[in-house]
Design a protein around this motif. Structure first.
Motif, PDB file in Angstrom:
ATOM      1  N   GLU A 193      22.944  -6.826  94.768  1.00  0.00           N
ATOM      2  CA  GLU A 193      22.921  -6.463  93.270  1.00  0.00           C
ATOM      3  C   GLU A 193      22.252  -5.131  93.254  1.00  0.00           C
ATOM      4  O   GLU A 193      22.068  -4.480  92.226  1.00  0.00           O
ATOM      5  CB  GLU A 193      22.378  -7.570  92.565  1.00  0.00           C
ATOM      6  CG  GLU A 193      22.619  -7.325  90.859  1.00  0.00           C
ATOM      7  CD  GLU A 193      21.924  -8.516  90.318  1.00  0.00           C
ATOM      8  OE1 GLU A 193      21.957  -8.516  89.009  1.00  0.00           O
ATOM      9  OE2 GLU A 193      21.606  -9.616  90.984  1.00  0.00           O
ATOM     10  N   VAL A 194      21.302  -4.884  94.206  1.00  0.00           N
ATOM     11  CA  VAL A 194      20.505  -3.476  94.099  1.00  0.00           C
ATOM     12  C   VAL A 194      21.107  -2.582  94.955  1.00  0.00           C
ATOM     13  O   VAL A 194      20.447  -2.294  96.226  1.00  0.00           O
ATOM     14  CB  VAL A 194      19.004  -4.056  94.542  1.00  0.00           C
ATOM     15  CG1 VAL A 194      18.355  -4.639  93.233  1.00  0.00           C
ATOM     16  CG2 VAL A 194      18.938  -4.591  95.782  1.00  0.00           C
ATOM     17  N   VAL A 195      21.933  -1.847  94.511  1.00  0.00           N
ATOM     18  CA  VAL A 195      22.778  -0.775  95.506  1.00  0.00           C
ATOM     19  C   VAL A 195      21.790   0.311  95.951  1.00  0.00           C
ATOM     20  O   VAL A 195      21.497   0.723  96.865  1.00  0.00           O
ATOM     21  CB  VAL A 195      24.001  -0.425  94.696  1.00  0.00           C
ATOM     22  CG1 VAL A 195      24.299   0.993  95.534  1.00  0.00           C
ATOM     23  CG2 VAL A 195      24.944  -1.467  94.348  1.00  0.00           C
ATOM     24  N   GLN A 196      20.932   0.887  94.806  1.00  0.00           N
ATOM     25  CA  GLN A 196      20.106   1.953  95.102  1.00  0.00           C
ATOM     26  C   GLN A 196      18.917   1.425  95.981  1.00  0.00           C
ATOM     27  O   GLN A 196      18.658   2.384  96.795  1.00  0.00           O
ATOM     28  CB  GLN A 196      19.698   2.594  93.637  1.00  0.00           C
ATOM     29  CG  GLN A 196      20.741   3.069  92.665  1.00  0.00           C
ATOM     30  CD  GLN A 196      21.419   4.247  93.216  1.00  0.00           C
ATOM     31  OE1 GLN A 196      20.751   5.115  93.875  1.00  0.00           O
ATOM     32  NE2 GLN A 196      22.887   4.030  93.259  1.00  0.00           N
ATOM     33  N   ILE A 197      18.377   0.434  95.715  1.00  0.00           N
ATOM     34  CA  ILE A 197      17.219   0.075  96.594  1.00  0.00           C
ATOM     35  C   ILE A 197      17.808   0.220  98.042  1.00  0.00           C
ATOM     36  O   ILE A 197      17.131   0.412  99.115  1.00  0.00           O
ATOM     37  CB  ILE A 197      16.691  -1.369  96.337  1.00  0.00           C
ATOM     38  CG1 ILE A 197      15.699  -0.995  94.779  1.00  0.00           C
ATOM     39  CG2 ILE A 197      15.814  -1.836  97.257  1.00  0.00           C
ATOM     40  CD1 ILE A 197      15.381  -2.220  94.173  1.00  0.00           C
ATOM     41  N   THR A 198      19.000  -0.684  98.205  1.00  0.00           N
ATOM     42  CA  THR A 198      19.532  -0.884  99.417  1.00  0.00           C
ATOM     43  C   THR A 198      19.847   0.488 100.321  1.00  0.00           C
ATOM     44  O   THR A 198      19.539   0.673 101.517  1.00  0.00           O
ATOM     45  CB  THR A 198      20.808  -1.854  99.381  1.00  0.00           C
ATOM     46  OG1 THR A 198      20.288  -3.040  99.049  1.00  0.00           O
ATOM     47  CG2 THR A 198      21.238  -2.119 100.979  1.00  0.00           C
ATOM     48  N   GLU A 199      20.483   1.310  99.350  1.00  0.00           N
ATOM     49  CA  GLU A 199      20.984   2.748 100.104  1.00  0.00           C
ATOM     50  C   GLU A 199      19.426   3.452 100.407  1.00  0.00           C
ATOM     51  O   GLU A 199      19.736   4.225 101.633  1.00  0.00           O
ATOM     52  CB  GLU A 199      21.606   3.572  99.048  1.00  0.00           C
ATOM     53  CG  GLU A 199      23.103   3.015  98.786  1.00  0.00           C
ATOM     54  CD  GLU A 199      23.914   3.575  98.086  1.00  0.00           C
ATOM     55  OE1 GLU A 199      23.478   4.494  97.060  1.00  0.00           O
ATOM     56  OE2 GLU A 199      25.281   3.497  98.018  1.00  0.00           O
ATOM     57  N   THR A 200      18.370   3.363  99.460  1.00  0.00           N
ATOM     58  CA  THR A 200      17.275   4.126 100.041  1.00  0.00           C
ATOM     59  C   THR A 200      16.824   3.426 101.239  1.00  0.00           C
ATOM     60  O   THR A 200      16.322   4.123 102.056  1.00  0.00           O
ATOM     61  CB  THR A 200      16.157   3.998  99.013  1.00  0.00           C
ATOM     62  OG1 THR A 200      16.645   4.514  97.804  1.00  0.00           O
ATOM     63  CG2 THR A 200      14.915   4.572  99.236  1.00  0.00           C
ATOM     64  N   TYR A 201      16.784   2.143 101.385  1.00  0.00           N
ATOM     65  CA  TYR A 201      16.356   1.342 102.584  1.00  0.00           C
ATOM     66  C   TYR A 201      17.058   1.711 103.847  1.00  0.00           C
ATOM     67  O   TYR A 201      16.538   2.238 104.757  1.00  0.00           O
ATOM     68  CB  TYR A 201      16.283  -0.322 102.292  1.00  0.00           C
ATOM     69  CG  TYR A 201      16.144  -0.923 103.487  1.00  0.00           C
ATOM     70  CD1 TYR A 201      15.046  -1.205 104.164  1.00  0.00           C
ATOM     71  CD2 TYR A 201      17.401  -1.467 104.157  1.00  0.00           C
ATOM     72  CE1 TYR A 201      14.923  -1.968 105.304  1.00  0.00           C
ATOM     73  CE2 TYR A 201      17.217  -2.312 105.193  1.00  0.00           C
ATOM     74  CZ  TYR A 201      15.891  -2.546 105.904  1.00  0.00           C
ATOM     75  OH  TYR A 201      15.819  -3.409 107.233  1.00  0.00           O
ATOM     76  N   LEU A 202      18.313   1.864 103.672  1.00  0.00           N
ATOM     77  CA  LEU A 202      19.261   2.203 104.941  1.00  0.00           C
ATOM     78  C   LEU A 202      18.765   3.654 105.212  1.00  0.00           C
ATOM     79  O   LEU A 202      18.800   3.986 106.401  1.00  0.00           O
ATOM     80  CB  LEU A 202      20.661   2.246 104.591  1.00  0.00           C
ATOM     81  CG  LEU A 202      21.140   0.619 104.476  1.00  0.00           C
ATOM     82  CD1 LEU A 202      22.531   0.688 103.915  1.00  0.00           C
ATOM     83  CD2 LEU A 202      21.115  -0.170 105.770  1.00  0.00           C
ATOM     84  N   ALA A 203      18.768   4.445 104.434  1.00  0.00           N
ATOM     85  CA  ALA A 203      18.546   5.946 104.566  1.00  0.00           C
ATOM     86  C   ALA A 203      17.178   6.312 105.188  1.00  0.00           C
ATOM     87  O   ALA A 203      16.868   6.999 106.151  1.00  0.00           O
ATOM     88  CB  ALA A 203      18.497   6.737 103.103  1.00  0.00           C
ATOM     89  N   ARG A 204      16.073   5.185 104.757  1.00  0.00           N
ATOM     90  CA  ARG A 204      14.789   5.505 105.521  1.00  0.00           C
ATOM     91  C   ARG A 204      14.808   5.078 106.982  1.00  0.00           C
ATOM     92  O   ARG A 204      14.004   5.826 107.541  1.00  0.00           O
ATOM     93  CB  ARG A 204      13.611   4.446 104.637  1.00  0.00           C
ATOM     94  CG  ARG A 204      12.372   4.595 105.196  1.00  0.00           C
ATOM     95  CD  ARG A 204      11.750   3.853 104.054  1.00  0.00           C
ATOM     96  NE  ARG A 204      11.656   2.401 104.082  1.00  0.00           N
ATOM     97  CZ  ARG A 204      11.992   1.890 103.331  1.00  0.00           C
ATOM     98  NH1 ARG A 204      12.475   2.453 102.053  1.00  0.00           N
ATOM     99  NH2 ARG A 204      12.107   0.260 103.321  1.00  0.00           N
ATOM    100  N   HIS A 205      15.949   4.310 107.300  1.00  0.00           N
ATOM    101  CA  HIS A 205      16.337   3.738 108.897  1.00  0.00           C
ATOM    102  C   HIS A 205      17.192   4.487 109.454  1.00  0.00           C
ATOM    103  O   HIS A 205      17.677   4.424 110.636  1.00  0.00           O
ATOM    104  CB  HIS A 205      16.289   2.425 108.733  1.00  0.00           C
ATOM    105  CG  HIS A 205      15.099   1.547 108.374  1.00  0.00           C
ATOM    106  ND1 HIS A 205      14.173   0.990 109.451  1.00  0.00           N
ATOM    107  CD2 HIS A 205      14.772   0.902 107.344  1.00  0.00           C
ATOM    108  CE1 HIS A 205      13.374   0.153 108.805  1.00  0.00           C
ATOM    109  NE2 HIS A 205      13.571   0.113 107.413  1.00  0.00           N
TER     110      HIS A 205
END
Length: 290
Positions: free
Chosen positions: A122-134
């Motif tokens: 449900e939290v697409v932006q949070i997840t994409e930011t997390y993936l980009a960080r890694h």
């Protein structure tokens, strides 16, 4: 009359929020067919709003202030002021976590194993930011609910919110990593926050809500003890600061009043009795304002 337009979260936080307000001193009455509850404070106007949308309405000024999750402020990117954490959730007084989870028998053990995979959340932006960080590229799909059941048929992994992890375990899912830790927050429109009356009203409301949260897990203890046994009784008590000791009509006796965690009462009272305390009274607390 000045009025603070306040958003109350509708959904999973609703009951816990109404109960918290009641303990803080405000009675909010909600009709099952209305999104406009009544509150016994003429200086506050309430509106029920989904927590996911709260930050956007506060940002635009449709609401002066609101209660939502820090996670939804981050997800929407709303420019609001987070005045205070209010650490409570729908089940208990705690923060929540958005976690990356996979099936128990999955070979994926690290976020890097999700490269090229599909993640439902449900939290697409949070997840994409997390993936980009890694440095991981994966497909992130918005989930409308029941996210736990979407693996492995519809997604390889999920990012879902949890308080205790029980729902994830029930669906045979294993947590790989914590994506974001969140708590309930009191947010305010940045323009409204510069208005002295609205700012003071919001801060006074926060003070009382925090007092109710602080008291939720504690109780008061009142007891009498002979001065000769006072040291032994004080050795048993785990006070918030220091117990209040008051003289009684009999100069050889004192009353002791203190606050302790409710969870330890059943261990403490027998010890107090053994230390020769008498007239032990346990009483509930509505608020503790430090």
């Amino acid at each position: 009359m000045s009025c603070l337009k306040l958003g109350i979260p509708k959904g999973s936080l609703q009951d816990a929020t109404l109960e918290l307000f009641a303990r803080a001193g405000w009675k909010i009455t909600l009709s099952s067919r209305s999104y406009v509850p009544t509150i016994d404070d003429p200086e506050i106007e309430c509106l029920m709003v989904r927590a996911q949308e709260m930050a956007r309405y506060v940002e635009t000024g449709a609401l002066d202030a609101g209660i939502t999750g820090h996670d939804w402020v981050v997800e929407t990117g709303a420019a609001v002021d987070e005045l205070s954490e209010l650490v409570y959730a729908k089940q208990r007084l705690a923060r929540v976590r958005w976690v990356l989870a996979v099936p128990e028998d999955s070979a994926m053990r690290d976020v890097r194993d999700l490269a090229g995979k599909t993640i439902a959340t449900e939290v697409v932006q949070i997840t994409e930011t997390y993936l980009a960080r890694h440095g991981v590229k994966a497909r992130v799909e918005f989930s409308w609910g029941a996210t736990e059941v979407k693996v492995p048929q519809l997604a390889d992994a999920i990012v879902e919110v949890t308080e205790t992890g029980s729902s994830l375990r029930a669906n045979r899912l294993r947590i790989v990593d914590t994506v974001l830790e969140s708590a309930t927050v009191f947010i305010m429109n940045r323009s409204a926050a510069t208005e002295p009356w609205k700012r003071e009203k919001a801060e006074n409301l926060i003070l009382m809500l925090q007092g109710a949260i602080a008291a939720a897990s504690k109780v008061g203890l009142l007891l009498n003890v002979h001065r000769d046994d006072l040291a032994a009784v004080l050795g048993v008590l785990l006070a918030l600061k220091k117990p209040t000791i008051s003289a009684l009509s009999d100069p050889d006796w004192v009353a002791v009043n203190t606050i302790i965690e409710e969870a330890v009462v059943r261990q403490i009272i027998p010890k107090l009795k053994a230390a020769k305390a008498q007239g032990i009274v346990e009483y509930p607390l509505n608020k503790i304002v430090l």
